[in-house]
Design a protein around this motif. Structure first.
Motif, PDB file in Angstrom:
ATOM      1  N   LYS A  33      45.824 -26.634   6.150  1.00  0.00           N
ATOM      2  CA  LYS A  33      45.456 -27.339   4.649  1.00  0.00           C
ATOM      3  C   LYS A  33      44.732 -28.571   4.877  1.00  0.00           C
ATOM      4  CE  LYS A  33      45.590 -28.874   0.410  1.00  0.00           C
ATOM      5  NZ  LYS A  33      44.769 -30.086   0.728  1.00  0.00           N
ATOM      6  N   GLY A  34      43.368 -28.775   4.901  1.00  0.00           N
ATOM      7  CA  GLY A  34      42.518 -29.878   5.394  1.00  0.00           C
ATOM      8  C   GLY A  34      42.900 -30.199   6.778  1.00  0.00           C
ATOM      9  N   ASP A  35      43.393 -31.232   7.350  1.00  0.00           N
ATOM     10  CA  ASP A  35      43.487 -31.498   8.755  1.00  0.00           C
ATOM     11  C   ASP A  35      44.902 -31.124   9.138  1.00  0.00           C
ATOM     12  OD1 ASP A  35      40.785 -32.374   9.056  1.00  0.00           O
ATOM     13  OD2 ASP A  35      41.158 -34.321   8.704  1.00  0.00           O
ATOM     14  N   VAL A  36      45.574 -30.889   8.190  1.00  0.00           N
ATOM     15  CA  VAL A  36      47.069 -30.544   8.477  1.00  0.00           C
ATOM     16  C   VAL A  36      47.315 -29.133   8.726  1.00  0.00           C
ATOM     17  CG1 VAL A  36      49.462 -30.542   7.685  1.00  0.00           C
ATOM     18  CG2 VAL A  36      47.820 -32.441   6.917  1.00  0.00           C
ATOM     19  N   THR A  37      48.025 -28.861  10.069  1.00  0.00           N
ATOM     20  CA  THR A  37      48.424 -27.506  10.509  1.00  0.00           C
ATOM     21  C   THR A  37      49.703 -26.920  10.011  1.00  0.00           C
ATOM     22  OG1 THR A  37      47.151 -27.660  12.774  1.00  0.00           O
ATOM     23  CG2 THR A  37      48.876 -26.099  12.463  1.00  0.00           C
ATOM     24  N   ARG A  65      55.338 -24.881   8.762  1.00  0.00           N
ATOM     25  CA  ARG A  65      55.855 -26.294   7.994  1.00  0.00           C
ATOM     26  C   ARG A  65      56.471 -26.037   6.803  1.00  0.00           C
ATOM     27  NH1 ARG A  65      52.885 -31.291   9.302  1.00  0.00           N
ATOM     28  NH2 ARG A  65      54.251 -31.973   7.738  1.00  0.00           N
ATOM     29  N   THR A  66      57.874 -25.509   7.009  1.00  0.00           N
ATOM     30  CA  THR A  66      58.495 -25.243   5.687  1.00  0.00           C
ATOM     31  C   THR A  66      58.823 -26.706   4.777  1.00  0.00           C
ATOM     32  OG1 THR A  66      60.495 -25.499   6.691  1.00  0.00           O
ATOM     33  CG2 THR A  66      59.445 -23.306   6.530  1.00  0.00           C
ATOM     34  N   ASP A  67      58.678 -27.747   5.659  1.00  0.00           N
ATOM     35  CA  ASP A  67      58.631 -28.968   4.764  1.00  0.00           C
ATOM     36  C   ASP A  67      57.620 -29.180   3.756  1.00  0.00           C
ATOM     37  OD1 ASP A  67      57.374 -29.370   7.514  1.00  0.00           O
ATOM     38  OD2 ASP A  67      56.889 -31.321   6.394  1.00  0.00           O
ATOM     39  N   LEU A  68      56.673 -28.369   3.840  1.00  0.00           N
ATOM     40  CA  LEU A  68      55.698 -28.587   2.823  1.00  0.00           C
ATOM     41  C   LEU A  68      55.548 -27.681   1.865  1.00  0.00           C
ATOM     42  CD1 LEU A  68      52.409 -29.207   5.461  1.00  0.00           C
ATOM     43  CD2 LEU A  68      53.823 -30.718   4.076  1.00  0.00           C
ATOM     44  N   LEU A  69      56.757 -26.732   1.867  1.00  0.00           N
ATOM     45  CA  LEU A  69      56.883 -25.713   0.684  1.00  0.00           C
ATOM     46  C   LEU A  69      58.189 -26.089   0.093  1.00  0.00           C
ATOM     47  CD1 LEU A  69      56.554 -22.313   3.148  1.00  0.00           C
ATOM     48  CD2 LEU A  69      54.723 -23.531   1.835  1.00  0.00           C
ATOM     49  N   ARG A  70      57.977 -25.591  -1.297  1.00  0.00           N
ATOM     50  CA  ARG A  70      59.196 -25.617  -2.348  1.00  0.00           C
ATOM     51  C   ARG A  70      59.224 -24.540  -3.226  1.00  0.00           C
ATOM     52  NH1 ARG A  70      56.505 -30.303  -6.325  1.00  0.00           N
ATOM     53  NH2 ARG A  70      55.293 -28.859  -7.733  1.00  0.00           N
ATOM     54  N   PRO A  71      60.449 -24.043  -3.828  1.00  0.00           N
ATOM     55  CA  PRO A  71      60.173 -22.906  -4.514  1.00  0.00           C
ATOM     56  C   PRO A  71      59.360 -22.941  -5.392  1.00  0.00           C
ATOM     57  CG  PRO A  71      62.540 -23.569  -3.773  1.00  0.00           C
ATOM     58  CD  PRO A  71      61.717 -24.770  -3.490  1.00  0.00           C
ATOM     59  N   ALA A  72      58.543 -21.856  -5.578  1.00  0.00           N
ATOM     60  CA  ALA A  72      57.596 -21.849  -6.858  1.00  0.00           C
ATOM     61  C   ALA A  72      58.013 -22.067  -8.154  1.00  0.00           C
ATOM     62  CB  ALA A  72      57.107 -20.560  -6.840  1.00  0.00           C
ATOM     63  N   GLU A  92      50.203 -33.078   2.061  1.00  0.00           N
ATOM     64  CA  GLU A  92      50.755 -34.505   2.174  1.00  0.00           C
ATOM     65  C   GLU A  92      50.050 -35.401   1.155  1.00  0.00           C
ATOM     66  OE1 GLU A  92      50.405 -35.004   6.360  1.00  0.00           O
ATOM     67  OE2 GLU A  92      52.096 -34.058   6.784  1.00  0.00           O
ATOM     68  N   ASP A  93      48.730 -34.994   0.718  1.00  0.00           N
ATOM     69  CA  ASP A  93      48.267 -35.907  -0.136  1.00  0.00           C
ATOM     70  C   ASP A  93      48.714 -35.783  -1.837  1.00  0.00           C
ATOM     71  OD1 ASP A  93      47.121 -33.244  -0.715  1.00  0.00           O
ATOM     72  OD2 ASP A  93      45.225 -33.756  -0.340  1.00  0.00           O
ATOM     73  N   GLY A  94      49.624 -34.852  -1.764  1.00  0.00           N
ATOM     74  CA  GLY A  94      50.355 -34.756  -3.077  1.00  0.00           C
ATOM     75  C   GLY A  94      49.646 -33.476  -3.983  1.00  0.00           C
ATOM     76  N   GLU A  95      48.732 -32.675  -3.259  1.00  0.00           N
ATOM     77  CA  GLU A  95      48.192 -31.682  -3.964  1.00  0.00           C
ATOM     78  C   GLU A  95      49.138 -30.165  -3.961  1.00  0.00           C
ATOM     79  OE1 GLU A  95      44.456 -28.176  -3.922  1.00  0.00           O
ATOM     80  OE2 GLU A  95      44.462 -30.009  -2.403  1.00  0.00           O
ATOM     81  N   VAL A  96      49.371 -29.680  -5.339  1.00  0.00           N
ATOM     82  CA  VAL A  96      50.142 -28.535  -5.177  1.00  0.00           C
ATOM     83  C   VAL A  96      49.154 -27.410  -5.539  1.00  0.00           C
ATOM     84  CG1 VAL A  96      52.039 -27.553  -6.410  1.00  0.00           C
ATOM     85  CG2 VAL A  96      51.868 -29.939  -6.265  1.00  0.00           C
ATOM     86  N   ARG A  97      49.483 -26.408  -4.404  1.00  0.00           N
ATOM     87  CA  ARG A  97      48.870 -25.249  -4.440  1.00  0.00           C
ATOM     88  C   ARG A  97      50.002 -24.116  -5.019  1.00  0.00           C
ATOM     89  NH1 ARG A  97      44.109 -25.227   0.178  1.00  0.00           N
ATOM     90  NH2 ARG A  97      42.826 -26.676  -0.904  1.00  0.00           N
ATOM     91  N   PRO A  98      49.897 -23.599  -6.095  1.00  0.00           N
ATOM     92  CA  PRO A  98      50.906 -22.772  -6.683  1.00  0.00           C
ATOM     93  C   PRO A  98      50.898 -21.228  -5.902  1.00  0.00           C
ATOM     94  CG  PRO A  98      49.439 -22.748  -8.122  1.00  0.00           C
ATOM     95  CD  PRO A  98      48.981 -23.839  -7.245  1.00  0.00           C
TER      96      PRO A  98
END
Length: 276
Positions: A33-37, A65-72, A92-98
């Motif tokens: 996602k962007g520059d983040v693997t 990177r499960t730290d970037l995931l949250r229950p939908a 990491e920039d705060g954007e949420v992709r549902p």
């Protein structure tokens, strides 16, 4: 020799009670996602859902990177073969992709997470790589073959009785489970009878295509002619050539009129014709 603890034992394609088909892949797969693997896995599995012709990847949880995931917040229903556990991707920039990721309801795939592909669904991850090559739209199917071969066969294309292309120098593209596509030299196509559109599609085997529509009154869908200006190296021979949907035009090959095939595109093309 060691075995990745989260990876199913290497074996041939397996069917789960839920109707999923899966098999391990030996490809190194990364998703960003962007520059983040977000995904970096040397032990993915390919999963085929019932009724879907293309596979998807699922990855051991340890490779995500499960730290970037949250229950939908609003998980869908009736998608991905009864999956009930979905995740929103919080960048990491705060954007949420549902609903960017999910787990399959199968014991065989427990501990694995699958992702949507952004360019197909406007969610999921931006870029995917197999080894060091970027791939698009969906994973390549290891059981599918695509060959593009130059030929001297005689191909004539007609729309509503009018000859729109005639060549003895086509390139034939053979793709598993699809009819042969005939890619014709631009100079052998009556492009004055068509107009370019802003429609584009992506293919993991061929690249990005641009399209033309028929200018006349015949009952044909828009975007029935396409080309790959910069195809992937494996099918470089089709570069700049033009192809027609066999499903809606009349093609004569070496003097023999071909039947119009029924393909996964046929229904879409019929609906598009009715909207004209």
């Amino acid at each position: 020799m060691t075995t990745h603890p989260a990876h199913p034992a290497a074996r041939s394609m397996t069917t789960t009670p839920e109707g999923l088909l899966w098999e391990p892949s030996e490809r190194w797969v990364r998703g960003r996602k962007g520059d983040v693997t977000v995904v970096d896995s040397r032990h993915p599995v390919l999963v085929w859902e019932p009724g879907l012709p293309v596979p998807q990847y699922a990855f051991p949880r340890a490779d995500v990177r499960t730290d970037l995931l949250r229950p939908a917040a609003d998980p869908p229903t009736g998608t991905h073969t009864g999956s009930r556990i979905f995740y929103d991707l919080v960048a990491e920039d705060g954007e949420v992709r549902p609903n960017a990721a999910w787990t399959f309801p199968a014991d065989d795939l427990a501990g694995h997470i699958a992702f949507e592909w952004f360019r197909r669904t406007d969610t999921g991850l931006d870029h995917w790589y197999e080894e060091d090559e970027e791939i698009f739209v969906h994973p390549r199917d290891p059981h599918k073959r695509v060959d593009a071969l130059p030929s001297s066969r005689h191909v004539r294309v007609e729309i509503d009785g009018q000859v729109v292309a005639d060549t003895h120098a086509p390139a034939l593209l053979f793709e598993t489970s699809l009819p042969t596509r005939y890619y014709l030299p631009r100079e052998d196509v009556r492009l004055d009878l068509f107009e370019p559109t802003d429609h584009h599609t992506g293919c993991p085997y061929k690249g990005t295509a641009s399209y033309w529509s028929w200018r006349g009154e015949a009952d044909v869908p828009p975007n029935l002619v396409w080309t790959y200006p910069a195809p992937l190296p494996a099918v470089a021979v089709i570069q700049g050539r033009l192809a027609f949907f066999n499903e809606v035009v009349d093609i004569t090959l070496d003097g023999e009129r071909l039947e119009r095939p029924e393909t996964p595109f046929s229904g879409m093309l019929r609906k598009a014709s009715r909207r004209r």
